[in-house]
Design an enzyme around this catalytic site. Sequence first.
Site, short mmCIF file in Angstrom:
data_model
loop_
_atom_site.label_atom_id
_atom_site.label_comp_id
_atom_site.label_asym_id
_atom_site.label_seq_id
_atom_site.Cartn_x
_atom_site.Cartn_y
_atom_site.Cartn_z
N ASP A 252 -52.55 -31.59 2.84
CA ASP A 252 -52.66 -30.66 3.96
C ASP A 252 -53.66 -29.56 3.56
O ASP A 252 -53.48 -28.88 2.53
CB ASP A 252 -51.28 -30.07 4.26
CG ASP A 252 -51.33 -29.07 5.42
OD1 ASP A 252 -52.45 -28.76 5.91
OD2 ASP A 252 -50.27 -28.60 5.84
N LYS A 297 -62.90 -23.20 16.16
CA LYS A 297 -62.87 -23.87 17.48
C LYS A 297 -62.31 -22.86 18.47
O LYS A 297 -61.14 -22.44 18.33
CB LYS A 297 -61.99 -25.13 17.44
CG LYS A 297 -62.11 -25.95 16.16
CD LYS A 297 -63.32 -26.85 16.16
CE LYS A 297 -63.45 -27.55 14.79
NZ LYS A 297 -64.69 -28.26 14.58
C1 LIG Z 1 -63.75 -32.67 13.14
S1 LIG Z 1 -63.00 -33.64 11.94
C2 LIG Z 1 -63.94 -33.31 10.52
C3 LIG Z 1 -65.23 -34.02 10.48
C4 LIG Z 1 -65.93 -33.83 9.16
N1 LIG Z 1 -66.32 -32.43 8.93
C5 LIG Z 1 -67.18 -34.66 9.07
O1 LIG Z 1 -68.27 -34.09 9.00
O2 LIG Z 1 -67.09 -35.90 9.05
C6 LIG Z 1 -61.53 -32.78 11.60
C7 LIG Z 1 -60.74 -33.35 10.43
O3 LIG Z 1 -59.76 -32.39 10.09
C8 LIG Z 1 -58.65 -33.09 9.60
N2 LIG Z 1 -57.51 -32.18 9.61
C9 LIG Z 1 -56.93 -31.58 10.68
N3 LIG Z 1 -55.89 -30.82 10.25
C10 LIG Z 1 -55.84 -30.95 8.91
C11 LIG Z 1 -55.00 -30.42 7.89
N4 LIG Z 1 -54.00 -29.58 8.18
N5 LIG Z 1 -55.25 -30.77 6.62
C12 LIG Z 1 -56.25 -31.60 6.29
N6 LIG Z 1 -57.08 -32.14 7.22
C13 LIG Z 1 -56.86 -31.82 8.50
C14 LIG Z 1 -58.55 -34.30 10.50
O4 LIG Z 1 -57.84 -35.35 9.84
C15 LIG Z 1 -60.02 -34.65 10.74
O5 LIG Z 1 -60.44 -35.66 9.86
#
Ligand SMILES: C[S@@+](CC[C@H](N)C(=O)[O-])C[C@H]1O[C@@H](n2cnc3c(N)ncnc32)[C@H](O)[C@@H]1O
Length: 343
Positions: A252, A297
């Site tokens: 996380d 966001k």
């Molecule tokens: C917009 S995507 C990221 C894309 C990435 N920056 C790229 O360039 O490929 C958002 C990511 O945040 C992750 N995410 C959301 N909440 C999270 C958390 N609490 N801990 C870890 N990852 C998280 C999701 O699994 C997702 O893969």
Amino acid sequence: MERVSELLLYCRPGFEAECASEISAVASGAECGDGYVVATLPADLGAEEVDRAADWRRSIFARQRLPVFARAEGLSRADRLTPILAAIAQRGERWCDAWVEAPDSDAGKALAPFCRSFGNALRGAMKNARLLDVKSPQRLHAFFPQSTKVYLCSADVATSSPWPQGIPRLKFPREAPSRSTLKLDEAVIVLLNEDERARWLQSGMSAVDLGAAPGGWTWQLVRRGLLVVAVDNGPMDAVLMESGQVTHAREDGFRYRPKKSVDWLVCDMVEQPRRVAALMAQWLAEGRCRRAIFNLKLPMKKRWDETQLCLSILRDAVGADADVRAKQLYHDREEITVFAQRA
Ligand SMILES: C[S@@+](CC[C@H](N)C(=O)[O-])C[C@H]1O[C@@H](n2cnc3c(N)ncnc32)[C@H](O)[C@@H]1O
């Protein structure tokens, strides 16, 4: 042509209200178009304050900020050049270049062929009239929100965006795992200067990427030689992992903490902006990273209020004299990107 004291701001269509709210600190009024805002400057505003207000790097929602010196409506389609040339000649200034632009809106996109051909004609006419001088620190902008309406602006090259329409047109690298990669690429170009890029992004430096999957942001760091811990429960791109520079932590992002302080923290987690801002502030305040770049966001409503709240969360935690730079990038959608480092 009417002589005016206005500031023309280009922005992402749909973010005119945020752009206007931001400039309201100095402007006495603002009118929103589609993809642009025209702000009226108080007559008693000093030259230094006008320069500060026109500084593109200081703005979050404006892609470009330009002092307007003349505008005209109802131009004849048969000859737009003659009145424009007369207005710029009357100013008694020379320019290093002349850009003919339209807003980044549907109406503006339809004007792209006209802007190209009129730009060629204008530069040719300016050359003949000796109004072009490559050594001039000023650039002329002729902005057409419609084909018969123009704003003429004189921009200081040093403090205005170096890209037409304020849009850096970046090429998507085919090997990158996601299109998000362009956001971090643009952030590095827009939020850092050349010297900072060279000093702060060096091979062998360490980084943590929160919400990294599939790896577009990590890819940008890897290509600059950094060693990255990619934190995400989702899968990372297999080819990127073969670089040997990435450690994937399936954790996380709100709980993960590095054992040793890192040079960079980057974060693209889709989460409440104030939660992300507080997390970034905590990492910086506790010295877990030297610098951070992250996305906030924005909500559907009260986006300006949320932006201010998030930036104040950061400044409160990291110190009022912390270096915080925020921008809605061209590759950002309903979001802004922030760079922060402790003082
Ligand atoms: C917009 S995507 C990221 C894309 C990435 N920056 C790229 O360039 O490929 C958002 C990511 O945040 C992750 N995410 C959301 N909440 C999270 C958390 N609490 N801990 C870890 N990852 C998280 C999701 O699994 C997702 O893969």
